[in-house]
Structure formats: structure tokens, C-alpha cells
Design a protein around this motif. Structure first.
Motif, PDB file in Angstrom:
ATOM      1  N   ARG A   1     -45.672  23.910  74.093  1.00 52.39           N
ATOM      2  CA  ARG A   1     -46.255  23.736  75.263  1.00 52.39           C
ATOM      3  C   ARG A   1     -45.549  23.171  76.414  1.00 52.39           C
ATOM      4  NH1 ARG A   1     -51.991  21.586  75.674  1.00 52.39           N
ATOM      5  NH2 ARG A   1     -51.931  20.022  77.447  1.00 52.39           N
TER       6      ARG A   1
ATOM      7  N   VAL B   1     -44.759  26.529  78.088  1.00 49.26           N
ATOM      8  CA  VAL B   1     -46.023  27.070  78.538  1.00 49.26           C
ATOM      9  C   VAL B   1     -46.260  26.343  79.977  1.00 49.26           C
ATOM     10  CG1 VAL B   1     -48.317  27.297  78.728  1.00 49.26           C
ATOM     11  CG2 VAL B   1     -47.048  28.087  76.603  1.00 49.26           C
ATOM     12  N   TYR B   2     -46.067  25.079  79.778  1.00 46.64           N
ATOM     13  CA  TYR B   2     -46.550  24.133  81.190  1.00 46.64           C
ATOM     14  C   TYR B   2     -45.304  23.458  81.742  1.00 46.64           C
ATOM     15  CZ  TYR B   2     -51.416  24.233  79.791  1.00 46.64           C
ATOM     16  OH  TYR B   2     -52.694  24.856  79.452  1.00 46.64           O
TER      17      TYR B   2
ATOM     18  N   PRO C   1     -43.185  26.829  84.679  1.00 43.78           N
ATOM     19  CA  PRO C   1     -44.338  27.388  85.357  1.00 43.78           C
ATOM     20  C   PRO C   1     -45.402  26.328  86.209  1.00 43.78           C
ATOM     21  CG  PRO C   1     -44.251  28.403  83.260  1.00 43.78           C
ATOM     22  CD  PRO C   1     -43.383  27.174  83.385  1.00 43.78           C
ATOM     23  N   PHE C   2     -45.674  25.152  85.644  1.00 43.48           N
ATOM     24  CA  PHE C   2     -46.431  24.226  86.202  1.00 43.48           C
ATOM     25  C   PHE C   2     -45.771  23.920  87.470  1.00 43.48           C
ATOM     26  CE2 PHE C   2     -47.558  19.991  86.978  1.00 43.48           C
ATOM     27  CZ  PHE C   2     -49.188  19.974  86.793  1.00 43.48           C
TER      28      PHE C   2
ATOM     29  N   GLY D   1     -52.460  30.665  87.656  1.00 44.59           N
ATOM     30  CA  GLY D   1     -51.456  29.972  86.814  1.00 44.59           C
ATOM     31  C   GLY D   1     -52.037  29.036  85.795  1.00 44.59           C
ATOM     32  N   GLN D   2     -53.030  27.994  85.884  1.00 43.70           N
ATOM     33  CA  GLN D   2     -53.766  27.344  84.947  1.00 43.70           C
ATOM     34  C   GLN D   2     -54.100  28.120  83.707  1.00 43.70           C
ATOM     35  OE1 GLN D   2     -53.483  24.005  84.314  1.00 43.70           O
ATOM     36  NE2 GLN D   2     -53.144  23.032  86.150  1.00 43.70           N
TER      37      GLN D   2
ATOM     38  N   ARG E   1     -52.120  31.467  76.942  1.00 43.08           N
ATOM     39  CA  ARG E   1     -50.813  31.478  76.159  1.00 43.08           C
ATOM     40  C   ARG E   1     -51.012  30.544  75.296  1.00 43.08           C
ATOM     41  NH1 ARG E   1     -48.795  32.895  81.224  1.00 43.08           N
ATOM     42  NH2 ARG E   1     -47.271  30.689  81.503  1.00 43.08           N
ATOM     43  N   TRP E   2     -51.255  28.908  75.852  1.00 45.25           N
ATOM     44  CA  TRP E   2     -51.077  27.819  74.724  1.00 45.25           C
ATOM     45  C   TRP E   2     -52.189  28.348  73.683  1.00 45.25           C
ATOM     46  CZ3 TRP E   2     -49.294  24.040  72.493  1.00 45.25           C
ATOM     47  CH2 TRP E   2     -50.049  22.961  72.224  1.00 45.25           C
TER      48      TRP E   2
ATOM     49  N   ALA F   1     -51.367  30.004  81.678  1.00 48.14           N
ATOM     50  CA  ALA F   1     -50.804  29.083  80.934  1.00 48.14           C
ATOM     51  C   ALA F   1     -51.855  28.567  79.684  1.00 48.14           C
ATOM     52  CB  ALA F   1     -50.231  27.837  81.573  1.00 48.14           C
TER      53      ALA F   1
ATOM     54  N   TYR G   1     -46.237  26.435  90.168  1.00 48.08           N
ATOM     55  CA  TYR G   1     -47.571  26.886  90.568  1.00 48.08           C
ATOM     56  C   TYR G   1     -47.895  25.571  91.446  1.00 48.08           C
ATOM     57  CZ  TYR G   1     -48.416  31.032  88.179  1.00 48.08           C
ATOM     58  OH  TYR G   1     -48.540  32.312  87.496  1.00 48.08           O
TER      59      TYR G   1
END
Length: 632
Positions: free
Chosen positions: A269, A272-273, A276-277, A203-204, A210-211, A207, A280
Motif C-alpha cells: 500500500r 502504491v499510494y 504516486p499519491f 491516478g486514484q 493495483r492495490w 492505484a 498526482y
């Protein structure tokens, strides 16, 4: 019902396609990194891999030794425990000793890869990329991004390559931790710990990748922001910014450009984070809790003693900590690959732009003799050229530059004079028509060799912050030690006293940024550019091109230039571009451009007598000079 089924299938198909795309992207990234690493040499790569493998296994060795020592201490076998503690301490010390070795080897890998990339980048930009392509906005963005990486020498393709190798230590440590948990707490606890590590890490990294793409897409906005920042902090515009009172305006403009650059990135950002963050994180917590509960169950049931339990707990903790960003790898890989992708896209765009151009028909065996072509006439045969493919700057242009004669090019601003020079020197290729050198098409001549035949002073000549010697000899750099020739051409250009008045003579840097440097006035810089062209003629250049050579000279300097014009151009094929008719009237032939085409052609007296465009321009300038008490 059929519509719902169709919608579910479409969503499932979309998810599969996205998974396939991500897998393809990972494979492509792996191929790219493997290709870059091949440039570092097998020995260096093998040594670095070995160092990372050993360094990654040392924390596991330390963990096992510590756990075993604890177990022996509980069972009152203290003498043996000391040896296990010593082994663990040795593993810890070895890991610390390997850290600088890893850094050194990684730096060596990065430098080797970056050397290859820089050679490829500069070689392509200077020799293979057409000038008109380099001036396109899309290409400028790629150039800016690649330049940014190499200027900082931090997040380069080489850094991406060595960052990929650094993951070996991390994954070695993970594999060891999973094995420790499996041996001490059983397969289910190991499975839970591995699940936590792999899922959160995935996941990290996904992400962050993608960033990185969002950052790459923001290159045009970042370039605009950097331009305003450089404008405000450099000395080149300081005088105008202060005298025009633009400080507040520059500040506001920078703030606006920064917001335009950063606010979309902040939104990206968060996307993306954000959710999902959270997802996860919850998965990681759940997996870690399950693994720790499994370990705790072994301890409560009495099936494991203190040492194995300690090893199992530490193993689970190591797996849980795997789902973070790795500073030695992730940032380098994402931004370094961005720089590599920018370089590759730059090459692809340039190659696509030249795909339709006719290639040279010459080979090493049939290259025309350029020395023989020096005495041949240069002919523009129906030449047309456009920067954007829509608005032609040159239209069906046709005229000749006779060998050994001087030709003056005149016309209003925007008539295509400077563009014509760039076509003549091969910097631009005509969209239609041909430039012939003694009957040989310019496209069939080696471009580097052809350009060495020229001594050119462009209107926007570069002021190099180098020594006087280098500024003059740059036009024939292999003759850098020709002091007599440099001094002679400086004298011909009206800078005879420059060297004598400079602190270090010919080796004086022309910049105030050094202690022994000096700055020149605008007129002195123009004379220096003229000396550079004369030095090229001195060492073999056969075509002299002067674009507005007196634009920054005072009236006295301008008059001196006109007086020696015939001497400067004697024996070479020359072209002078000027709005000052007092210089062009002395040329053997005058070509008048109007709207990118030849409107008139002939000598000064004939063109004035014809009463056309040249006569009109000459009369207008002559009357203006007469009112001012000057001379046209």
C-alpha cells in the motif's frame, strides 16, 4: 554512447509495454463488466443508466440556475431571479428524490447479476469440478475468495456491475462542469479543470486497481488467518481449546498469521499510494491553481460578471473534487471484479485439470440403462490413482463386487480404502485402469445418475444442522414426506426413541442454535448417518457402502449392528470398510488392501486358514479382545 542509447530504448520499450498492458487490462475489465450487465436485462440496465444520467446532470443544473439567479439579483431583476432560484431548488429536490431510485435500481442490477454468478459458481463446483481438483490449495484459494464475496453479499460481481453504471452520474457531472467552465471562463480554464479531473482520477483509480491485485494475491494468507479466527470463535473446537489450555497459543498464532497477512499488504500500500499519491496531488494542485487563476484574471479584467464567475469557480471546484475515490463505484468494482476473476480462474483451473481426461462417449440417445446395470457385477480393472501425480494411493487394483453380495474391505490406515470408495462412486477418476459396471466403463455413465445408485455413509459423514426429517431424507430428498419410511429406518438404525423424545418430532432441528433444537451424541449421529443410507436403499439405491459404520458406537451398539448386518445388506450390493473383524467376518467376501493393492481375497475362514496378512491382523485383534475379555 551506444549502451546508453540501448538502455534508453529498453526503458522506453518497457514503459510502452506497461501502458499497453494497462490499456489491455482496462479493455478486458470493460468486456467483463459489459458481459455481467447483460445478465441483468436490457430494461433494468437502460432504466439505471437513465436515472444516473439525470441524477448526474442535476448538480450542474443547480449550479447554472444559482449563478443565473445571482447575476439577475446583481442587475436588480429580482422577480426573474426567483424563477431561476425555484428551478435550481427543483433540480436539487429531484436529485434527492432520485437517490433512492438509483439505489433501488442498482440493487436490482446487482441481485440479477449475482443470481447468475451464484448459479454458475455452485453448478460448476457441484457438478463439473472434479473433487480432487477442489482439494488443491490453488483452487481452495479461489473458492475461498469467491465464497467470501457471496457470503457477505457486498463486494460481489453484481456490485462491480452496478458500481460501473454508477460512474455514469459522476462523469455526467464532470462533463457538465467542464462545459460550464468553458462557457463562463473560456477554453483554457476548462482545459485546466479537465486536466485536473482526468489526471487525478486516473491516478486514484489506477492505484486502487493495483492495490486490489495485491489484496487478491494475499488470498492464501488471508485464508489461513480466517481459519485461526474461526477456530477461536466457533463452538466446534471450544472444548479442546479450553481443556488443552490453548487460548494464549491461539491468540499468539492469530497475531502471527495476521502480521504475516497484513504487513506485506501495508508495504504494498505504501508503494502504491506513496510517491504516486504525492505526484498526482501536486499535479492536481497545479492544474486547479491554473484554472482558478484564469478565472480570477477574467474577474480582474472586468470581462465577467458575478454570476458567470461564481459558476466558473464552482465548476473548477467540481472538477478538482473529481480526483477522489467514489464509494459507490471504486471499492465495488475492484473487489467485485476480484471475486469474478476468482470464479473464472477457479473454472479455468478445473477445466485444465480435466483436459486430459477421457470424455464420456454417451449421448442422450445411448445412455446405458442404469436399472439394468443394478444387477451387474462391478469390476475394478487395473485401477491406479494418485492425489498429487507422484505417490499412488491405489496401484493396479483389481477385484469384483458381485451383485447382491456383501464385500468387506480391510487394511491398515492409509491402505487406500476410502479413496477406493470415492473412485467407485465416480468422485475421483482413475489415473489408469477402469471401473466396469457389467462391462460398461464408469466414465461412460452419467455421473449424477450413477451416484444416485449409491447409499454411502462416509467415515467423516456430515452432521447437518437441519431437522431430523431432512437429515434422514437427504439421501432421497424427493421422498421428504415419507414419514413412515423415515421412522422405519430410524428404528432399524437404533434411533426408535429419538423422534418421540424430540420437541417437534421429525421437524426438530439438530442444533442447539435454535430454541426447539437438540444436539445428538457422536454415536447417535453415526446411527442417523446409517439411517440416511438405509433410507436411500429403501427408495432405490442399489449399492450400500458403509465406511467404519461403528467407529462412534459403544460396545452394545456395535454388537447390535453386527447382529443386523446381514439384514441390512440383504438384496443389495454392499461394501463395508472396518477395522473391526467381528463385522467383516460376516461378509460374503473379504478383500485385504495393502499399499493400495489387493493382497488377499476370499471368505473369513479361508483367509484365516491361509495364514496371510488377514490372518495376522485378525489374530492380533482377537488376542487383544481376549485379554480385554471381549470377542473378535
Amino acid at each position: 554512447m551506444p549502451e546508453q542509447t540501448h538502455g534508453a530504448r529498453a526503458r522506453a520499450s518497457g514503459r510502452l509495454r506497461r501502458i499497453s498492458d494497462r490499456a489491455g487490462e482496462r479493455r478486458r475489465a470493460a468486456r467483463q463488466l459489459a458481459g455481467l450487465l447483460s445478465r441483468a436485462g436490457r430494461g433494468a440496465v437502460a432504466s439505471t443508466i437513465l436515472a444516473h444520467l439525470v441524477a448526474g446532470s442535476m448538480p450542474i443544473v443547480f449550479l447554472v440556475c444559482l449563478g443565473r439567479a445571482l447575476q439577475l439579483l446583481v442587475s436588480e431583476s429580482g422577480s426573474i431571479a426567483v424563477w431561476w432560484l425555484a428551478a435550481g431548488l427543483s433540480a436539487f429536490l429531484l436529485q434527492q428524490l432520485l437517490a433512492p431510485v438509483q439505489l433501488l435500481l442498482s440493487e436490482m442490477i446487482a441481485r440479477q447479476v449475482d443470481r447468475y454468478c451464484l448459479r454458475r459458481f455452485t453448478g460448476f463446483a457441484l457438478t463439473r469440478a472434479p473433487l480432487r481438483t477442489l482439494e488443491r490449495p490453488a483452487v481452495a484459494d479461489r473458492l475461498s475468495q469467491a465464497n467470501e464475496a457471496f457470503e457477505q453479499m457486498a463486494l460481489t460481481p453484481g456490485a462491480a456491475a452496478e458500481g460501473a453504471l454508477a460512474l455514469i452520474a459522476r462523469y455526467t457531472q464532470l462533463a457538465g462542469a467542464v462545459v460550464v467552465v468553458a462557457v463562463t471562463a473560456g477554453p483554457w480554464a476548462a482545459l485546466g479543470a479537465a486536466f485536473v479531473a482526468v489526471v487525478t482520477r486516473r491516478g486514484q483509480s489506477a492505484a486502487f486497481n493495483r492495490w486490489g491485485k495485491h489484496v487478491r494475491l494475499a488470498a492464501p494468507a488471508r485464508r489461513r488467518t480466517a481459519y485461526v479466527r474461526d477456530l477461536a470463535t466457533s463452538t466446534r473446537a471450544a472444548k479442546e481449546i479450553r481443556t488443552l489450555g490453548l487460548i494464549d497459543w491461539i491468540d499468539d498464532r492469530y497475531a502471527a498469521e495476521s502480521r504475516g497477512h497484513l504487513e506485506p499488504l501495508w508495504r504494498s500500500r505504501r508503494a502504491v499510494y506513496g510517491r504516486p499519491f504525492v505526484v498526482y496531488t501536486l499535479l492536481g494542485l497545479a492544474g486547479t491553481a491554473a484554472a482558478l487563476l484564469a478565472v480570477a484574471g477574467l474577474g480582474a479584467g472586468g470581462t465577467a460578471s458575478v454570476g458567470p464567475l461564481a459558476m466558473a469557480v464552482q465548476g473548477v471546484v467540481l472538477c478538482a473534487r473529481f480526483g477522489v475515490m467514489f464509494s459507490e463505484s471504486d471499492t465495488k468494482m475492484v473487489y467485485g471484479r476480484n471475486a469474478w476473476e476468482a470464479l473464472l480462474e477457479f473454472e479455468r483451473v478445473c477445466l485444465a485439470a480435466t483436459a486430459g481426461e477421457r470424455r464420456r462417449r454417451t449421448t442422450a440417445e445411448n445412455v446405458p440403462d442404469l436399472a439394468a446395470l443394478r444387477s451387474r457385477t462391478i469390476t475394478f480393472d487395473g485401477v491406479s490413482f494418485s492425489y498429487d501425480g507422484r505417490r499412488p494411493v491405489l496401484r493396479d487394483l483389481g477385484f469384483q463386487l458381485s451383485a447382491g453380495t456383501s464385500t468387506a474391505l480391510v487394511g491398515v490406515n492409509g491402505a487406500g480404502k476410502t479413496t477406493l470408495v470415492k473412485v467407485l462412486t465416480g468422485l475421483y477418476r482413475p489415473d489408469e485402469g477402469r471401473v466396469l459396471v457389467g462391462g460398461t466403463d464408469l466414465v461412460d455413465l452419467p455421473p449424477e445418475a450413477w451416484r444416485r445408485q449409491f447409499a454411502v455413509t462416509f467415515q467423516d459423514f456430515v452432521r447437518y444442522e437441519l431437522t431430523i426429517r431432512e437429515n434422514v431424507a437427504m439421501s432421497a430428498i424427493t421422498h421428504l414426506d415419507d414419514d413412515a419410511g423415515i421412522l422405519a429406518e430410524l428404528s432399524r438404525a437404533g434411533l426408535g426413541e429419538l423422534v418421540a423424545s424430540s420437541p417437534s418430532g421429525l421437524d426438530t432441528p439438530l442444533t442447539r442454535a435454535t430454541a426447539d433444537g437438540r444436539e445428538l451424541s457422536g454415536g447417535q449421529w453415526q446411527r442417523l448417518a446409517l439411517a440416511r443410507s438405509l433410507f436411500a436403499v429403501r427408495h432405490g439405491a442399489s449399492v450400500l457402502v458403509l465406511d467404519e459404520p461403528t467407529a462412534q458406537l459403544d460396545a452394545r451398539g456395535e454388537a447390535e449392528f453386527y447382529d443386523m448386518f446381514l439384514e441390512l445388506t440383504r438384496g443389495v450390493t454392499s461394501m463395508i470398510i472396518s477395522h473391526r473383524f467381528s463385522s467383516v467376518r460376516r461378509a460374503d467376501r473379504i478383500v485385504v488392501l495393502d499399499g493400495g493393492s489387493v493382497a488377499e481375497c476370499g471368505g473369513h475362514d479361508d483367509l484365516v486358514a491361509a495364514g496371510g496378512e488377514y490372518a495376522r491382523l485378525f489374530s492380533a485383534q482377537a488376542s487383544r479382545f481376549a485379554r480385554a475379555g471381549g470377542k473378535a
